[in-house]
Design a protein around this motif. Structure first.
Motif, PDB file in Angstrom:
ATOM      1  N   ALA A   1      -5.649   0.134  -8.654  1.00 31.38           N
ATOM      2  CA  ALA A   1      -4.568  -0.032  -7.677  1.00 31.38           C
ATOM      3  C   ALA A   1      -4.697  -1.433  -7.096  1.00 31.38           C
ATOM      4  CB  ALA A   1      -4.675   1.030  -6.582  1.00 31.38           C
ATOM      5  N   PHE A   2      -4.404  -1.571  -5.821  1.00 30.94           N
ATOM      6  CA  PHE A   2      -4.640  -2.833  -5.125  1.00 30.94           C
ATOM      7  C   PHE A   2      -4.993  -2.510  -3.691  1.00 30.94           C
ATOM      8  CE2 PHE A   2      -0.192  -2.052  -4.227  1.00 30.94           C
ATOM      9  CZ  PHE A   2      -0.029  -2.461  -2.912  1.00 30.94           C
TER      10      PHE A   2
ATOM     11  N   SER B   1      -9.994   2.793  -4.859  1.00 31.29           N
ATOM     12  CA  SER B   1      -8.687   2.145  -4.752  1.00 31.29           C
ATOM     13  C   SER B   1      -7.643   3.170  -4.313  1.00 31.29           C
ATOM     14  CB  SER B   1      -8.299   1.489  -6.086  1.00 31.29           C
ATOM     15  OG  SER B   1      -8.151   2.471  -7.089  1.00 31.29           O
ATOM     16  N   PRO B   2      -6.700   2.772  -3.472  1.00 34.76           N
ATOM     17  CA  PRO B   2      -5.734   3.720  -2.905  1.00 34.76           C
ATOM     18  C   PRO B   2      -4.967   4.512  -3.971  1.00 34.76           C
ATOM     19  CG  PRO B   2      -5.660   1.660  -1.704  1.00 34.76           C
ATOM     20  CD  PRO B   2      -6.530   1.424  -2.910  1.00 34.76           C
ATOM     21  N   THR B   3      -5.033   5.831  -3.863  1.00 33.75           N
ATOM     22  CA  THR B   3      -4.457   6.703  -4.888  1.00 33.75           C
ATOM     23  C   THR B   3      -2.944   6.551  -5.026  1.00 33.75           C
ATOM     24  OG1 THR B   3      -4.329   8.507  -3.288  1.00 33.75           O
ATOM     25  CG2 THR B   3      -6.271   8.450  -4.714  1.00 33.75           C
ATOM     26  N   GLY B   4      -2.255   6.252  -3.943  1.00 33.95           N
ATOM     27  CA  GLY B   4      -0.800   6.124  -3.998  1.00 33.95           C
ATOM     28  C   GLY B   4      -0.305   4.795  -4.528  1.00 33.95           C
ATOM     29  N   ARG B   5      -1.228   3.957  -5.010  1.00 39.15           N
ATOM     30  CA  ARG B   5      -0.849   2.639  -5.534  1.00 39.15           C
ATOM     31  C   ARG B   5      -1.403   2.388  -6.932  1.00 39.15           C
ATOM     32  NH1 ARG B   5      -3.111  -0.700  -0.505  1.00 39.15           N
ATOM     33  NH2 ARG B   5      -2.623   0.850   1.060  1.00 39.15           N
ATOM     34  N   ARG B   6      -1.897   3.418  -7.581  1.00 40.49           N
ATOM     35  CA  ARG B   6      -2.518   3.243  -8.899  1.00 40.49           C
ATOM     36  C   ARG B   6      -1.474   3.200 -10.003  1.00 40.49           C
ATOM     37  NH1 ARG B   6      -7.852   7.089  -8.324  1.00 40.49           N
ATOM     38  NH2 ARG B   6      -8.638   6.077  -6.437  1.00 40.49           N
TER      39      ARG B   6
ATOM     40  N   THR C   1      -0.204   5.654   1.511  1.00 38.17           N
ATOM     41  CA  THR C   1      -0.547   5.454   0.097  1.00 38.17           C
ATOM     42  C   THR C   1      -2.055   5.528  -0.160  1.00 38.17           C
ATOM     43  OG1 THR C   1      -0.493   3.048   0.403  1.00 38.17           O
ATOM     44  CG2 THR C   1       1.536   4.104  -0.395  1.00 38.17           C
ATOM     45  N   GLY C   2      -2.821   5.958   0.846  1.00 38.83           N
ATOM     46  CA  GLY C   2      -4.244   6.216   0.640  1.00 38.83           C
ATOM     47  C   GLY C   2      -5.191   5.075   0.924  1.00 38.83           C
ATOM     48  N   GLY C   3      -4.733   4.042   1.616  1.00 37.54           N
ATOM     49  CA  GLY C   3      -5.565   2.863   1.839  1.00 37.54           C
ATOM     50  C   GLY C   3      -6.599   2.973   2.945  1.00 37.54           C
TER      51      GLY C   3
END
Length: 190
Positions: free
Chosen positions: A183-184, A86-91, A61-63
């Motif tokens: 994101a987170f 911020s991780p792109t897969g969690r925005r 998720t990009g973290g």
């Protein structure tokens, strides 16, 4: 619980690829984990397939997870998401399920807390977020949800942080809000 279902296990190739990625990041950013040896981290990872799966999800998720500390009392290594933004897969996520359900329309696909639970990780606390910022400059263009005290959440709010003007800021929003640039970041103990 991560690791109990067949979909939460890595194949041998996925495992080796992830370990290689984590090792390369570990070697590239030695300032994040002074005094920690990769061999010790790898041994812990290989003994914890469920944690390795969680790290895989952080990576997917990009973290860009990396070791940021070692708890001498428990022996655990601490990983944080260390992606520049911020991780792109969690925005575009609301803070939590309650916030998501309070939206009458235009609900996002997911929530930060639901995603973190599914991944087997925890949202960073505000204190952890500030510790991360001592290791580099993160979220210069984005922001990240952080754990929110119950008394704030009970009133409908949620906290997020970012870095602007070379300072780390903590803000608030309604837990139902979501933004393309928020994101987170998560933490995981192995």
């Amino acid at each position: 619980m991560p690791g109990t279902g067949s979909k939460k296990k890595l194949s041998p190739d996925q495992r080796e690829s992830l370990l290689s990625t984590l090792r390369a990041r570990f070697d590239k950013h030695m300032n994040r984990h002074k005094g920690i040896a990769w061999a010790d981290v790898q041994a812990k990872l290989e003994a914890s397939p469920d944690k390795l799966w969680s790290l895989s999800e952080m990576e997917r998720t990009g973290g860009e997870p990396d070791v940021v500390g070692h708890d001498k009392k428990t022996g655990e290594f601490i990983f944080f998401d260390c992606s520049a933004e911020s991780p792109t897969g969690r925005r575009s996520t609301c803070f939590d399920r309650e916030g998501w359900e309070s939206r009458k329309e235009a609900r996002p696909e997911n929530t930060a807390t639901d995603m973190a639970n599914e991944m087997g990780i925890e949202l960073l606390t505000e204190e952890q977020y500030r510790e991360l910022q001592k290791l580099g400059k993160f979220d210069l263009k984005t922001s990240s949800w952080v754990q929110t005290p119950p008394e704030i959440r009970k009133l409908g709010g949620a906290l997020f942080c970012d870095r602007r003007y070379d300072h780390v800021f903590t803000y608030h929003n309604g837990a139902q809000s979501y933004y393309a640039a928020r994101a987170f970041r998560g933490s995981l103990r192995v």
